[in-house]
Design a protein around this motif. Structure first.
Motif, short mmCIF file in Angstrom:
data_model
loop_
_atom_site.label_atom_id
_atom_site.label_comp_id
_atom_site.label_asym_id
_atom_site.label_seq_id
_atom_site.Cartn_x
_atom_site.Cartn_y
_atom_site.Cartn_z
N ILE A 290 -10.76 4.06 -2.74
CA ILE A 290 -11.38 2.83 -2.27
C ILE A 290 -10.64 2.34 -1.03
N ASN A 291 -11.33 1.56 -0.18
CA ASN A 291 -10.77 1.11 1.10
C ASN A 291 -9.60 0.13 1.00
N ALA A 292 -9.22 -0.23 -0.23
CA ALA A 292 -8.05 -1.08 -0.46
C ALA A 292 -7.58 -0.81 -1.88
N PRO A 293 -6.31 -1.08 -2.20
CA PRO A 293 -5.86 -0.88 -3.57
C PRO A 293 -6.62 -1.79 -4.55
N VAL A 294 -7.22 -1.19 -5.56
CA VAL A 294 -7.88 -1.92 -6.64
C VAL A 294 -7.20 -1.46 -7.93
N VAL A 295 -6.55 -2.40 -8.63
CA VAL A 295 -5.69 -2.02 -9.75
C VAL A 295 -6.05 -2.84 -10.98
N LYS A 296 -6.04 -2.17 -12.14
CA LYS A 296 -6.48 -2.77 -13.40
C LYS A 296 -5.41 -2.59 -14.47
N THR A 297 -5.17 -3.65 -15.24
CA THR A 297 -4.37 -3.51 -16.46
C THR A 297 -5.27 -3.79 -17.66
N ILE A 316 2.49 0.09 -3.24
CA ILE A 316 1.36 0.81 -2.66
C ILE A 316 1.08 0.31 -1.24
N LEU A 317 1.15 -1.01 -1.06
CA LEU A 317 0.93 -1.59 0.27
C LEU A 317 2.05 -1.21 1.23
N ASP A 318 3.28 -1.20 0.74
CA ASP A 318 4.42 -0.82 1.58
C ASP A 318 4.29 0.62 2.08
N ILE A 322 -3.48 3.60 1.55
CA ILE A 322 -4.89 3.66 1.94
C ILE A 322 -5.05 4.16 3.37
N ASP A 323 -4.18 3.72 4.27
CA ASP A 323 -4.24 4.19 5.66
C ASP A 323 -4.08 5.70 5.73
N ASN A 324 -3.17 6.22 4.93
CA ASN A 324 -2.93 7.66 4.92
C ASN A 324 -4.12 8.42 4.33
N PHE A 325 -4.74 7.86 3.30
CA PHE A 325 -5.93 8.49 2.74
C PHE A 325 -7.08 8.51 3.75
N ARG A 326 -7.23 7.42 4.47
CA ARG A 326 -8.29 7.35 5.50
C ARG A 326 -8.09 8.45 6.53
#
Length: 331
Positions: A290-297, A316-318, A322-326
């Motif tokens: 996904i284009n941004a981290p989406v995280v579920k507990t 994950i943001l640090d 996501i930039d690397n996946f893109r």
């Protein structure tokens, strides 16, 4: 400053557990802002004025997506729900990541239909980190975001999970295995045989098939699976861990005084076992692709797993995951 959009109303222990976790973690993450979405009055009751600073923001919403709601219909009809408004903040660039412990299907729908897939990713996959006997943990993907799978989906999930294991969990050259009903290369149906070939021909550190009884031994750092089998494996691990720990506690406390005295003698060893198989410290399940981290507990989460999940999202943001996946999958 990094910004995490938080659905504060989803889950059995919301919003108190969410707020308690945010107040606990924010001093450890001074460069992160936590945006809480939910009922303004309810949130204000739990957030004393002296606890609000530049790291905290409350965005009022008037609706909640319940566990019984049909996911896609819910995100379309409940546009002012805490989950949907939070997802739109991420879509519009007002936040960098989305966290929720609410309706899993609705959160997946928010990720796919509101925030959107990374270009080149065929299907997003849901990936938790689970404990292992050697204390290293392992990632398993997909665990239920997709009822049907294709070999190329499994390959992409393995690629994303391997990168995550390396950059976020710090595993050097992660060992990748395919969940299957046997260790031999020709095991499984056509889907798994083809996935095996694609994984073997990839640049991943692929070690072959892995059976369900081996996934918690630490043999693999990443376990790739079709969504159906992965979900069964996840629920089996969670269920068995819970049953064993509760059975151990019951046996030690309800078999007479001598057993209780013995339990005192091995208290540290029991504590070590609980720590080893504690899923909370690994954070939440990430919707990869996904284009941004989406995280579920888990919907029953208390403050502790939420605290670790917020730290996980910050990492994950640090790592600019996501930039690397893109960059990688848009080629």
């Amino acid at each position: 400053m990094k910004k995490i959009a938080i659905d504060a109303m989803g889950g059995e222990n919301a919003p108190k557990a969410v707020i308690d976790a945010v107040l606990k973690v924010r001093d450890e993450l001074p460069d992160t802002k936590f945006i809480l979405f939910g009922d303004k009055e309810e949130l204000r009751k739990l957030l004393p004025v002296d606890k609000i600073n530049s790291q905290l923001e409350v965005v009022p919403t008037t609706e909640i997506i319940d566990d019984e709601d049909e996911p896609v219909r819910a995100i379309r009809s409940k546009k002012n729900s805490s989950m949907v408004v939070a997802a739109n903040y991420v879509k519009e660039g007002k936040a960098d990541a989305l966290f929720s412990m609410g309706n899993t299907g609705a959160l997946l729908a928010c990720g796919i239909f509101i925030i959107g897939r990374i270009k080149g990713i065929k299907r997003p996959g849901l990936m938790p980190t689970l404990p292992t006997e050697n204390n290293h943990g392992f990632n398993i993907i997909d665990v239920g975001a997709n009822a049907k799978s294709k070999p190329e989906y499994i390959l992409q999930w393995a690629q994303m999970a391997s990168y995550y294991a390396e950059k976020v969990r710090g595993v050097e050259n992660p060992k990748v295995a395919l969940l299957n009903n046997g260790s031999e290369s020709d095991k499984g149906d056509e889907l798994h045989q083809e996935a095996y070939k694609m994984l073997k021909e990839s640049n991943l550190n692929f070690i072959g098939n892995i059976e369900g009884n081996e996934i918690m031994t630490g043999k693999a750092d990443v376990v790739a699976s079709d969504g159906f089998s992965g979900n069964i494996a996840l629920k089996s691990v969670e269920g068995m861990s819970s049953v064993l720990l509760h059975s151990l506690k019951d046996s030690l406390l309800n078999n007479g005084m001598m057993t209780k005295l013995g339990a005192l003698l091995i208290k540290k060893a029991i504590g070590d076992i609980r720590t080893k198989y504690d899923t909370a410290v690994h954070g939440g399940a990430v919707l990869m692709g996904i284009n941004a981290p989406v995280v579920k507990t888990h919907g029953r989460s208390n403050e502790r797993p939420i605290y670790y999940t917020l730290k996980q999202i910050d990492k994950i943001l640090d790592e600019k995951l996501i930039d690397n996946f893109r960059e990688e999958f848009s080629k």
